[in-house]
Enzyme design. Structure first.
Site, short mmCIF file in Angstrom:
data_model
loop_
_atom_site.label_atom_id
_atom_site.label_comp_id
_atom_site.label_asym_id
_atom_site.label_seq_id
_atom_site.Cartn_x
_atom_site.Cartn_y
_atom_site.Cartn_z
N CYS A 85 0.81 -1.23 0.00
CA CYS A 85 0.00 0.00 0.00
C CYS A 85 0.84 1.28 0.00
O CYS A 85 0.30 2.37 -0.20
CB CYS A 85 -0.94 0.01 1.20
SG CYS A 85 -2.16 -1.33 1.16
N ARG A 210 -23.31 -1.30 8.59
CA ARG A 210 -23.10 -2.75 8.44
C ARG A 210 -21.74 -3.16 8.97
O ARG A 210 -20.71 -2.60 8.56
CB ARG A 210 -23.22 -3.12 6.96
CG ARG A 210 -22.93 -4.61 6.68
CD ARG A 210 -23.43 -5.01 5.31
NE ARG A 210 -22.71 -4.38 4.23
CZ ARG A 210 -21.62 -4.91 3.66
NH1 ARG A 210 -21.12 -6.04 4.11
NH2 ARG A 210 -21.05 -4.30 2.64
N CYS A 221 -13.89 1.56 6.65
CA CYS A 221 -12.96 0.80 5.81
C CYS A 221 -12.75 1.50 4.47
O CYS A 221 -13.71 1.96 3.85
CB CYS A 221 -13.51 -0.60 5.54
SG CYS A 221 -13.94 -1.53 7.02
#
Length: 454
Positions: A85, A210, A221
């Site tokens: 990343c 959720r 996220c």
């Protein structure tokens, strides 16, 4: 004899919109758009570029050459890098070092990614993951006696979620603090046209969204994304020769760190999420820049998951160990506070096309320092910091500042013909032709328009 590196400056930046993977554009188009925009911003053609470093994670061998040959087959070195990343920042470091060492006076750093929808996964099934040891350690620390309910969810989310849980257990932070970080970043990105997400949930809505893992809900996220970003880096001699004093932003501190033995010896989920890398890289970058954390006004921080922003406040020295949640409580991570962290919206909201992420940070911070960030502008920016992290591991911290010779002049908007900070446009064939290498302008690679998808 003591070697003194030459100064290096960002003279041009460009970015595509970071968007949901839909398969609509190939990586060629993403890389070409970012590069053309950066060259237009610098006001130069590809002839001036003496070296290029290209970063991508999910790509094949010489993908950088395939992209850049469309802009010019000039025979320069083109180096392809993959550092998880932190790939975009690793490409940036390589090009900066080429300037600092005198190998080049003008270099390009380019990053792009075309990703598959859904959670990150490896295409390789015949070899162990580079972060398998990290994930195994998390499972060993969180044994069934301590956590009888089995954890579920993607491995990267579980690693960072576990780090956030340890921080809460040690220091009294709560999931609300992580939800507030996520909500803050989404609120920032609502004003960013380059962001993948532009909705602004409340922290209560983030908390009740959720669930993805034990600690994390969906807005906490970062999504998989398609995108590209680029930066042109040059020496002071090049800046003055081409009269770019109104574009040049100096890289005053930069450091790369990989994992130390603390990764496993500390038996800590916080360390397994890369905190020690961030700690050591930032300390070195601060020292090079001659500043401390309190001298920074704006930060683009690698918030792949909301807990990583929380634990990284400590690692970057923004607070004493264990006091990161107080920064959240005081609002010292947003406009009107001590720092503005992720004015772009961060990875959680702006998007996370792995190869482009680190260079996207440089794009935003360059605009911030020039005072050209539009609705995202942080007042009175003097020093800006980029933190780009890859598990497995690598962390790059870069600090940028206006040089002493900086003078007001042309702007990114005036060079592009529109307000770059407030509007995203794709490049045209005319713009591509304007920056293509003139030395070889008689050669056009096959199907150039199809490859560029202009």
């Amino acid at each position: 004899m003591v070697y003194t590196p030459k100064k290096a400056f960002v003279i041009g930046v460009g970015s595509t919109k970071f968007d949901k993977p839909r398969g609509e554009r190939d990586y060629d188009a993403l890389g070409i758009e970012a590069t053309v925009k950066a060259l237009l911003d610098a006001g130069i053609t590809y002839d001036a570029v003496e070296l290029a470093t290209v970063g991508y994670v999910y790509g094949d061998s010489t993908s950088g050459q395939r992209v850049l040959y469309t802009i010019g087959m000039t025979g320069i070195p083109i180096l392809n890098v993959n550092n998880n990343c932190s790939t975009g920042s690793s490409a940036f470091v390589n090009s900066v070092q080429a300037i600092q060492s005198g190998q080049a006076d003008c270099a390009l750093a380019l990053g792009f990614e075309r990703m598959a929808p859904g959670s990150l996964s490896s295409p390789w099934t015949d070899r162990p993951s580079p972060i398998a040891g990290t994930f195994t350690q998390v499972l060993e620390i969180e044994d069934e006696k301590a956590y009888p309910t089995p954890e579920k969810g993607p491995s990267a989310a579980r690693i960072f979620g576990a780090a956030g849980k340890e921080y809460c257990e040690r220091y009294g932070a709560t999931n609300e603090h992580m939800a507030k970080i996520s909500a803050k970043n989404h609120q920032h990105s609502a004003k960013n046209p380059y962001s993948q997400f532009r909705f602004a949930p409340s922290w209560q809505e983030v908390l009740n969204a959720r669930p993805i893992t034990r600690e994390l809900t969906l807005p906490m996220c970062s999504p998989t994304s398609d995108g590209g970003a680029a930066a042109i880096v040059a020496s002071e001699e090049f800046v003055r020769k081409h009269k770019l004093e109104d574009r040049a932003i100096e890289i005053v501190g930069q450091a790369v760190a990989t994992d130390s033995a603390r990764l496993y010896n500390d038996h800590s989920r916080i360390e397994l999420a890369g905190s020690d890398m961030a700690r050591r890289a930032s300390e070195k970058a601060y020292k090079q820049a001659g500043i401390g954390p309190n001298d920074v006004q704006v930060i683009e921080l690698h918030d792949c998951f909301a807990p990583n922003e929380l634990i990284t406040y400590d690692a970057l020295g923004l607070c004493k160990p264990g006091e990161a949640h107080h920064i959240v409580d005081k609002g010292d991570n947003t406009y009107g506070g001590k720092w503005v962290v992720n004015p772009s919206g961060g990875l959680e909201s702006k998007g996370h096309p792995l190869g482009a992420t680190g260079l996207g940070m440089i794009f935003y911070l360059t605009l911030q320092i020039r005072g050209e960030a539009g609705d995202l502008q942080v007042p009175n920016v003097r020093n800006a910091l980029a933190h780009n992290l890859g598990l497995g591991g690598s962390c790059v911290v870069s600090i940028l500042r206006k040089p002493a010779f900086y003078r007001a002049g042309s702007t990114t908007a005036s060079r592009a013909g529109y307000d770059v900070a407030r509007e995203v446009r794709r490049v045209t064939r005319t713009e591509l032709d304007k920056v293509r290498a003139k030395q070889f302008s008689d050669y056009v690679p096959p199907a150039v328009e199809e490859r560029a998808r202009l």
